[in-house]
Structures are given as structure tokens and as C-alpha cells.
Write a protein that holds these residues in place. Structure first.
Motif, PDB file in Angstrom:
ATOM      1  N   ARG A 298       1.747  16.086   1.745  1.00 21.14           N
ATOM      2  CA  ARG A 298       2.354  16.393   0.453  1.00 21.14           C
ATOM      3  C   ARG A 298       1.569  15.659  -0.629  1.00 21.14           C
ATOM      4  NH1 ARG A 298       8.014  14.143   1.382  1.00 21.14           N
ATOM      5  NH2 ARG A 298       6.796  12.729   2.694  1.00 21.14           N
ATOM      6  N   LEU A 299       0.954  16.419  -1.493  1.00 21.30           N
ATOM      7  CA  LEU A 299       0.105  15.829  -2.533  1.00 21.30           C
ATOM      8  C   LEU A 299       0.885  14.898  -3.448  1.00 21.30           C
ATOM      9  CD1 LEU A 299      -2.111  18.914  -3.499  1.00 21.30           C
ATOM     10  CD2 LEU A 299      -2.636  17.042  -1.920  1.00 21.30           C
ATOM     11  N   GLU A 300       2.180  15.191  -3.620  1.00 20.04           N
ATOM     12  CA  GLU A 300       2.994  14.352  -4.507  1.00 20.04           C
ATOM     13  C   GLU A 300       3.224  12.960  -3.926  1.00 20.04           C
ATOM     14  OE1 GLU A 300       5.980  16.885  -2.133  1.00 20.04           O
ATOM     15  OE2 GLU A 300       3.956  17.068  -2.966  1.00 20.04           O
ATOM     16  N   MET A 301       2.940  12.788  -2.627  1.00 20.16           N
ATOM     17  CA  MET A 301       3.095  11.482  -1.990  1.00 20.16           C
ATOM     18  C   MET A 301       1.798  10.684  -1.959  1.00 20.16           C
ATOM     19  SD  MET A 301       6.253  11.393  -1.398  1.00 20.16           S
ATOM     20  CE  MET A 301       6.177   9.801  -0.613  1.00 20.16           C
ATOM     21  N   CYS A 302       0.722  11.262  -2.469  1.00 21.10           N
ATOM     22  CA  CYS A 302      -0.597  10.633  -2.373  1.00 21.10           C
ATOM     23  C   CYS A 302      -0.624   9.258  -3.032  1.00 21.10           C
ATOM     24  CB  CYS A 302      -1.649  11.548  -2.992  1.00 21.10           C
ATOM     25  SG  CYS A 302      -3.329  10.884  -2.911  1.00 21.10           S
ATOM     26  N   SER A 303      -0.105   9.166  -4.248  1.00 21.74           N
ATOM     27  CA  SER A 303      -0.142   7.902  -4.982  1.00 21.74           C
ATOM     28  C   SER A 303       0.693   6.831  -4.280  1.00 21.74           C
ATOM     29  CB  SER A 303       0.370   8.118  -6.410  1.00 21.74           C
ATOM     30  OG  SER A 303       0.419   6.894  -7.115  1.00 21.74           O
ATOM     31  N   PHE A 304       1.878   7.222  -3.813  1.00 26.12           N
ATOM     32  CA  PHE A 304       2.756   6.264  -3.131  1.00 26.12           C
ATOM     33  C   PHE A 304       2.066   5.667  -1.908  1.00 26.12           C
ATOM     34  CE2 PHE A 304       5.874   5.494   0.285  1.00 26.12           C
ATOM     35  CZ  PHE A 304       6.657   4.517  -0.312  1.00 26.12           C
ATOM     36  N   HIS A 305       1.481   6.530  -1.090  1.00 25.58           N
ATOM     37  CA  HIS A 305       0.862   6.039   0.135  1.00 25.58           C
ATOM     38  C   HIS A 305      -0.458   5.312  -0.137  1.00 25.58           C
ATOM     39  CE1 HIS A 305       3.757   7.435   3.006  1.00 25.58           C
ATOM     40  NE2 HIS A 305       3.744   8.654   2.509  1.00 25.58           N
ATOM     41  N   SER A 306      -1.166   5.685  -1.182  1.00 27.75           N
ATOM     42  CA  SER A 306      -2.371   4.937  -1.548  1.00 27.75           C
ATOM     43  C   SER A 306      -2.006   3.509  -1.936  1.00 27.75           C
ATOM     44  CB  SER A 306      -3.104   5.629  -2.696  1.00 27.75           C
ATOM     45  OG  SER A 306      -3.650   6.860  -2.265  1.00 27.75           O
ATOM     46  N   ASN A 307      -0.896   3.372  -2.663  1.00 32.48           N
ATOM     47  CA  ASN A 307      -0.440   2.030  -3.046  1.00 32.48           C
ATOM     48  C   ASN A 307      -0.005   1.227  -1.823  1.00 32.48           C
ATOM     49  OD1 ASN A 307      -0.885   2.663  -5.720  1.00 32.48           O
ATOM     50  ND2 ASN A 307       1.247   3.183  -6.157  1.00 32.48           N
ATOM     51  N   LYS A 308       0.729   1.875  -0.927  1.00 30.01           N
ATOM     52  CA  LYS A 308       1.175   1.156   0.273  1.00 30.01           C
ATOM     53  C   LYS A 308      -0.003   0.810   1.184  1.00 30.01           C
ATOM     54  CE  LYS A 308       4.800   0.853   2.305  1.00 30.01           C
ATOM     55  NZ  LYS A 308       6.039   0.756   3.112  1.00 30.01           N
ATOM     56  N   PHE A 309      -1.004   1.660   1.216  1.00 27.67           N
ATOM     57  CA  PHE A 309      -2.196   1.361   2.022  1.00 27.67           C
ATOM     58  C   PHE A 309      -2.933   0.156   1.448  1.00 27.67           C
ATOM     59  CE2 PHE A 309      -6.745   2.307   3.163  1.00 27.67           C
ATOM     60  CZ  PHE A 309      -6.613   2.027   4.522  1.00 27.67           C
ATOM     61  N   GLU A 310      -2.962   0.053   0.125  1.00 27.18           N
ATOM     62  CA  GLU A 310      -3.561  -1.130  -0.502  1.00 27.18           C
ATOM     63  C   GLU A 310      -2.793  -2.392  -0.116  1.00 27.18           C
ATOM     64  OE1 GLU A 310      -4.595  -2.950  -4.959  1.00 27.18           O
ATOM     65  OE2 GLU A 310      -4.025  -0.843  -4.733  1.00 27.18           O
ATOM     66  N   VAL A 311      -1.452  -2.299  -0.090  1.00 20.09           N
ATOM     67  CA  VAL A 311      -0.640  -3.428   0.358  1.00 20.09           C
ATOM     68  C   VAL A 311      -0.964  -3.753   1.817  1.00 20.09           C
ATOM     69  CG1 VAL A 311       1.715  -4.197   0.859  1.00 20.09           C
ATOM     70  CG2 VAL A 311       1.226  -2.966  -1.268  1.00 20.09           C
ATOM     71  N   PHE A 312      -1.098  -2.718   2.638  1.00 22.88           N
ATOM     72  CA  PHE A 312      -1.431  -2.869   4.056  1.00 22.88           C
ATOM     73  C   PHE A 312      -2.708  -3.694   4.232  1.00 22.88           C
ATOM     74  CE2 PHE A 312      -3.898  -1.220   7.668  1.00 22.88           C
ATOM     75  CZ  PHE A 312      -2.995  -1.293   8.720  1.00 22.88           C
ATOM     76  N   LEU A 313      -3.740  -3.373   3.473  1.00 26.70           N
ATOM     77  CA  LEU A 313      -5.012  -4.095   3.573  1.00 26.70           C
ATOM     78  C   LEU A 313      -4.888  -5.521   3.052  1.00 26.70           C
ATOM     79  CD1 LEU A 313      -7.471  -1.286   2.386  1.00 26.70           C
ATOM     80  CD2 LEU A 313      -6.979  -1.982   4.742  1.00 26.70           C
ATOM     81  N   ARG A 314      -4.139  -5.698   1.980  1.00 28.69           N
ATOM     82  CA  ARG A 314      -3.976  -7.035   1.402  1.00 28.69           C
ATOM     83  C   ARG A 314      -3.147  -7.949   2.302  1.00 28.69           C
ATOM     84  NH1 ARG A 314      -3.266  -7.122  -5.164  1.00 28.69           N
ATOM     85  NH2 ARG A 314      -5.011  -5.728  -5.693  1.00 28.69           N
ATOM     86  N   MET A 315      -2.197  -7.381   3.026  1.00 24.09           N
ATOM     87  CA  MET A 315      -1.383  -8.194   3.922  1.00 24.09           C
ATOM     88  C   MET A 315      -2.270  -8.893   4.963  1.00 24.09           C
ATOM     89  SD  MET A 315       1.976  -5.782   4.482  1.00 24.09           S
ATOM     90  CE  MET A 315       2.815  -6.861   5.640  1.00 24.09           C
ATOM     91  N   TYR A 316      -3.243  -8.178   5.461  1.00 27.34           N
ATOM     92  CA  TYR A 316      -4.177  -8.788   6.420  1.00 27.34           C
ATOM     93  C   TYR A 316      -4.970  -9.907   5.749  1.00 27.34           C
ATOM     94  CZ  TYR A 316      -8.490  -9.419   9.048  1.00 27.34           C
ATOM     95  OH  TYR A 316      -9.558  -9.980   9.691  1.00 27.34           O
ATOM     96  N   GLU A 317      -5.488  -9.636   4.567  1.00 29.41           N
ATOM     97  CA  GLU A 317      -6.281 -10.643   3.859  1.00 29.41           C
ATOM     98  C   GLU A 317      -5.447 -11.886   3.554  1.00 29.41           C
ATOM     99  OE1 GLU A 317      -7.621  -8.529   0.459  1.00 29.41           O
ATOM    100  OE2 GLU A 317      -8.977  -7.208   1.582  1.00 29.41           O
TER     101      GLU A 317
END
Length: 386
Positions: free
Chosen positions: A354-373
Motif C-alpha cells: 500500500r503506497l499510503e503506508m510507504c512513509s510510515f514504514h520508511s520512518n519505522k525502518f529508520e528507527v529499526f536501524l537506529r535501534m541497533y546503532e
């Protein structure tokens, strides 16, 4: 060790048990023993480095000698095995293949109109195995990803294999360890179905689209490294992280936690795809099979989190289908493995992101990467002065 007559992996042993013929498959030899087809063969430098150079005796007889290609007829079903299995004696038996690799053959499909290297096979069960293939002339060495393995899955093509150590097992752990699980009075399987319905009910009053549940995890995030990370970080010592915990022990909180761990697993797949694409691949489609592919929430979240279309194979038992393809080649019913893939498998249902979910999941993916860091930074802080 010195008394051992042979060293044989389970896939090759099953073929030996079925036929009485000891011929090893290129799949296990390449993936498990670092055999290099059309070149080095058995890597003596590697065997020397690990103290096993004595295995070179008698042309590596204890390892089965020279392995054969996938789809090679090893022999016919023995009389004893035919009786045990209820099959016809002499039935052609192919060289073996590892289960996940059979799934890859079973679902990737092949046609001249589709670039097979643009598809990623995801076998999703207790763990997740991601299989990508490229031209044999273009092997790709990718940090944190196994391979390239020449002719280990599709003869003539190079295989890269990534994965996540815990997927279905992690979902089960999160469900059963939550305080609300005992309130459900259900098995894990039934609890999963119930939680899917609960997520839909939680957003139904405010949204006509039952898939709007995704945003329920806006303030809750999980790093799914409960059993380390296989790809692309390749660190078995990593551990999981959760951010946004409260004292809430309700079933609704269990549903949100369940959703958050599904999303975390999907972001792990997105991270793998990102790594593959940064190293020569251009993954456009995910082809998904395994137990988790039957979970509508998991499949939709995977499509949304990765922002890629998902293809579900027409045949649910993709691993068995892949093995059957090799049997068809061994019996002469199909000329090559690629021909078997083209003739014996079909794409089934399509699940679009769903294209309307793209921004939400991009933000959560950024959180995902930062959590590791951030987690790595905490370890450095705690290591000061120690």
C-alpha cells in the motif's frame, strides 16, 4: 574421527538410504564444504586451515569424491526402500538438495519474460531463508550474506543466501511470554488467528480498511535479534531490544506486541534486500512460501514494510515441489532444472504494497536501524574502564 568411513550430510544420506548409491550433491558440497565447481574443486587450502587436509586421501572418498549436479539420476529406489515407502522399485532418484534450496527452486519460477535475478525467494517458517540467484558469470560477494555458491541451487547460476535466525519461533516466543496469553486459553496457532482478528477489530471503529492496523505500533518498536543476526550483520551475539513498554498486560497490548514483532521481522528482510541491491541485485518481487505465508497479516506487512509486490506460489508445498522438479529431471521428464521450474510451478495470489503506508514504514525502518546503532553505543559505554 579416525574410525569414520564416511562423512555425509542428511540430504545426501537420504539419497544413499533410498538407493544404496553414495553420490554427493553439488548443493551440500558447495554450501557446506566449500567445494568450488569447475575450478578448485575440494578447497585444500580451506581443509588445511581447519585441520582436515587428511580428507583428501583417495580423491576425497570420505566426502564422496566428486559431487554431481542437481537433477542427476543417482540410481533407482532400492527394493528395501521401495517396500518401506510403498513405491515402485527402480523409481529414479535425483541427487539431493537442502530443504530451503528446494523451496527456492519450487517458487522462483522461470520464464524468458522474467529476470529471475530480480526475484527473491523467501522461505518463511521458524526462521527465514532468502535466496537470490544471478548469472554464473557474475558471482556477487556480499558482506553478511552467504555465497556466492556456484550451481548450488540452480545449475549454472550463482546463489546468494541470507536469512533471519528467528521468525516464526520469535513470534511464538513473544505470544507465549506475554501476560495475556494465558487469558486466551488457546494454542499458539489459534492465538495467531485470534490476534489477527483482534487487530482488525481494534481499528474497525475508526477505519473502513482492516489493514490500517499497521499504525498501531507507531510508539512501539522491536529489534528482532533475540537469536543474534544472520544477515546482514552476521553477529550471533546480538540481542533483541524493545522500546515503548508499559504496564499494560491486556489482550490488546498482546496484539500490538505481536504486530510489532512481525513488522520487525519484515524490516529485517528489508535490510537484507537493501544489502543485496547495494551489491548488484535489483530485487523487484518477493516470492514467499512456508508457514508464515499463510498468515495474512504477516504477508501484507511484508509487502508494506519492503514496499515490494509479493507473489504466493500456486502450490503451497514449495519445498516438496522443488524436490519433485529434481525427480522429474532425473527421470527424463524435464530436460533441465530451469525447464522444470518453468513447466511445474505457477505464480498464485499477488499481494501489493500500500503506497499510503510507504512513509510510515520508511520512518519505522529508520528507527529499526537506529535501534541497533544505539544498542551498540550502550555496549561501548558499559565497556568503559572494564
Amino acid at each position: 574421527y579416525k574410525k569414520a568411513e564416511k562423512f555425509i550430510g542428511l540430504p545426501d544420506f537420504l539419497v544413499y538410504r533410498a538407493t544404496g548409491v553414495d553420490k554427493r550433491s553439488m548443493c551440500s558440497a558447495v554450501c557446506k564444504w566449500n567445494y568450488v565447481p569447475d575450478g578448485i574443486g575440494w578447497d585444500q587450502d580451506y581443509l588445511k586451515a581447519v585441520g582436515l587436509l587428511d580428507l583428501e586421501e583417495n580423491n576425497f572418498a570420505k566426502l564422496g569424491g566428486t559431487p554431481v549436479s542437481l537433477g542427476t539420476k543417482v540410481g533407482g529406489l532400492s527394493r528395501i526402500s521401495s517396500v518401506e515407502l510403498g513405491l515402485i522399485e527402480g523409481t529414479p532418484v535425483s541427487s539431493s538438495i537442502i530443504d530451503a534450496h528446494a523451496g527456492g527452486i519450487g517458487i522462483l519460477g522461470f520464464s524468458e519474460s522474467v529476470d529471475i535475478s530480480s526475484r527473491l525467494a523467501c522461505i518463511c517458517g521458524t526462521s527465514i531463508c532468502c535466496m537470490a540467484v544471478s548469472s554464473g558469470e557474475n558471482p556477487r560477494f556480499i558482506p553478511g550474506v552467504w555465497g556466492p555458491y556456484a550451481s548450488a541451487m540452480v545449475p549454472g547460476m550463482s546463489l546468494n543466501e541470507a536469512g533471519q535466525s528467528a521468525a516464526g519461533s520469535l513470534i511464538e516466543h513473544v505470544i507465549t511470554s506475554h501476560a495475556a496469553f494465558s487469558k486466551l486459553g488457546k494454542s499458539v496457532v489459534d492465538a495467531t488467528l485470534y490476534l489477527n482478528q483482534k487487530l482488525a477489530a481494534m481499528v474497525h471503529s475508526s477505519s473502513p480498511d482492516w489493514r490500517e492496523w499497521s499504525k498501531l505500533t507507531e510508539s512501539f518498536h522491536i529489534l528482532p535479534y533475540f537469536l543474534g543476526n544472520r544477515s546482514p550483520r552476521a553477529d550471533p551475539e546480538l540481542t533483541g531490544v524493545a522500546v515503548g513498554l508499559t504496564l499494560d498486560s491486556s489482550v490488546e497490548n498482546l496484539a500490538v506486541t505481536y504486530l510489532a514483532v512481525i513488522q520487525a521481522i519484515c524490516y529485517g528482510t528489508r535490510h537484507i534486500i537493501q544489502t543485496l541491491n547495494n551489491n548488484g541485485y535489483c530485487i523487484e518481487t518477493l516470492v514467499v512460501c512456508g508457514g508464515l505465508s499463510k498468515n495474512r497479516v504477516f504477508v501484507q506487512e511484508m509487502a508494506d514494510c519492503c514496499q515490494l509486490q509479493i507473489v504466493l506460489p500456486e502450490e503451497d508445498e514449495a519445498v516438496l515441489l522443488g524436490a519433485a522438479m529434481l525427480g522429474a529431471v532425473a527421470s527424463g521428464k524435464q530436460k533441465t532444472v530451469l525447464e522444470g521450474m518453468a513447466h511445474m510451478s505457477k505464480d498464485g495470489a499477488l499481494v501489493s504494497p500500500r503506497l499510503e503506508m510507504c512513509s510510515f514504514h520508511s520512518n519505522k525502518f529508520e528507527v529499526f536501524l537506529r535501534m541497533y546503532e544505539n544498542w551498540q553505543e550502550y555496549k561501548l559505554i558499559m565497556a568503559k574502564g572494564s
